[in-house]
Design an enzyme around this catalytic site. Structure first.
Site, PDB file in Angstrom:
ATOM      1  N   ASP A 187     -28.304  -4.400   5.060  1.00 45.17           N
ATOM      2  CA  ASP A 187     -27.040  -4.082   5.362  1.00 45.17           C
ATOM      3  C   ASP A 187     -26.375  -4.905   6.532  1.00 45.17           C
ATOM      4  O   ASP A 187     -26.668  -4.935   7.630  1.00 45.17           O
ATOM      5  CB  ASP A 187     -26.990  -2.585   5.728  1.00 45.17           C
ATOM      6  CG  ASP A 187     -26.628  -1.683   4.831  1.00 45.17           C
ATOM      7  OD1 ASP A 187     -25.717  -1.927   4.058  1.00 45.17           O
ATOM      8  OD2 ASP A 187     -27.537  -0.821   4.472  1.00 45.17           O
ATOM      9  N   ASP A 192     -32.420  -8.626   7.412  1.00 46.11           N
ATOM     10  CA  ASP A 192     -31.940  -7.292   7.385  1.00 46.11           C
ATOM     11  C   ASP A 192     -30.908  -7.303   6.264  1.00 46.11           C
ATOM     12  O   ASP A 192     -30.395  -8.372   5.844  1.00 46.11           O
ATOM     13  CB  ASP A 192     -31.137  -6.960   8.506  1.00 46.11           C
ATOM     14  CG  ASP A 192     -30.496  -5.834   8.502  1.00 46.11           C
ATOM     15  OD1 ASP A 192     -30.990  -4.768   8.094  1.00 46.11           O
ATOM     16  OD2 ASP A 192     -29.221  -5.682   8.888  1.00 46.11           O
TER      17      ASP A 192
HETATM   18 MG   LIG Z   1     -27.782  -4.350   9.453  1.00 46.14          MG
END
Ligand SMILES: [Mg+2]
Length: 281
Positions: free
Chosen positions: A32, A30
């Site tokens: 962010d 991922d």
């Molecule tokens: Mg995230």
């Protein structure tokens, strides 16, 4: 993967080469809250990613944010010092376009309410971008929040869905954080379309399975793929749904307190302070 560690309590930090010890050859990472927060790199993440690549680990990056294109995120990673191309990136917008193409076929007429990046992904997937006048004949409607959202779009989208078009969205988050407080996100715009069309959308972003399934298909040939994310609700839950092991990093959304909450049924296989802890100093 290290199921014993989590069963006996959290193990924070590592003093050995986890990647080699576990034979991990593919990572779904991922962006962010794992690689960056806002505009800032999370300390050590660039070095860790480059070390992993040097050791032969294949990496695919995920984001639920459809406001940027895959090229945008690849360029941002490259600027940070992680050479990446758009084939290594999956945004909820690009996954949405792939799902529509797979379900409705190449050239399927699609009406998009959303940012330019989402329209670009729809076209790149081989779909036909319908304008407002053609919306009634569209076979699919894709909805993402954008600053130009207006009544005409709402009407066109609702009429298309009432006329038989399938309704899709990259996510259901109602807001996204901004310095002056939460701003309306896709979930808010989608609620308007769903209300007007009396229909419920198919959502493809994390934690729904399509994004993780596409990521796995990009890592074909890898024997041991693990998801790394900062959110129990999206990353860790999504990994569990497709049967992948997962590592929670505490540099973003979810905290140790969240892990203590017994009502949460999904547990990561390992918890680390941040991505950098995958690699020994
Ligand atoms: Mg995230």
């Amino acid at each position: 993967l290290i199921h014993q560690e989590i069963a006996t309590g959290l193990r924070l930090g590592l003093d050995f080469g986890l990647i080699e010890a576990e034979g991990i050859d593919g990572l779904i990472v991922d962006l962010d809250g794992v690689v960056w927060v806002g505009d800032d790199e999370i300390p050590g993440s660039v070095r860790a990613l480059n070390t992993l690549v040097d050791r032969g680990v294949s990496i695919v990056f995920l984001t639920n944010d459809p406001r940027g294109s895959r090229d945008d995120y690849a360029a941002r990673l490259s600027r940070l010092g992680v050479p990446a191309n758009s084939e290594q990136i999956l945004t909820s917008g690009s996954v949405l376009a792939s799902v529509i193409r797979n379900r409705h076929g190449n050239g399927a007429s699609t009406y998009v309410v959303g940012p330019t990046a989402l329209k670009i992904e729809v076209q790149r997937a081989g779909l036909l971008l319908a304008d407002g006048a053609q919306a009634r004949d569209a076979v699919a409607v894709a909805v993402g929040a954008h600053s130009g959202f207006n009544y005409d779009e709402l009407r066109s989208a609702a009429q298309a869905v009432r006329g038989g078009a399938a309704l899709y969205a990259p996510g259901r988050d109602a807001t996204f954080p901004m310095p002056d407080g939460p701003w309306p996100a896709t979930g808010a715009v989608l609620a308007a379309v769903e209300t007007a069309a009396n229909s419920r959308a198919v959502v493809v972003g994390k934690p729904e399975a399509p994004m993780f399934e596409l990521a796995q298909s990009r890592l074909q040939g890898c024997q041991n793929v693990v998801v790394v994310g900062d959110s129990l609700e999206s990353d860790i839950l999504g990994a569990a749904r497709v049967g992948l092991s997962s590592i929670l990093v505490l540099s973003g959304t979810s905290s140790l307190q969240d892990l203590d909450d017994e009502s949460r049924v999904v547990r990561p296989d390992l918890v680390l302070p941040r991505l950098a802890n995958l690699i020994p100093d």
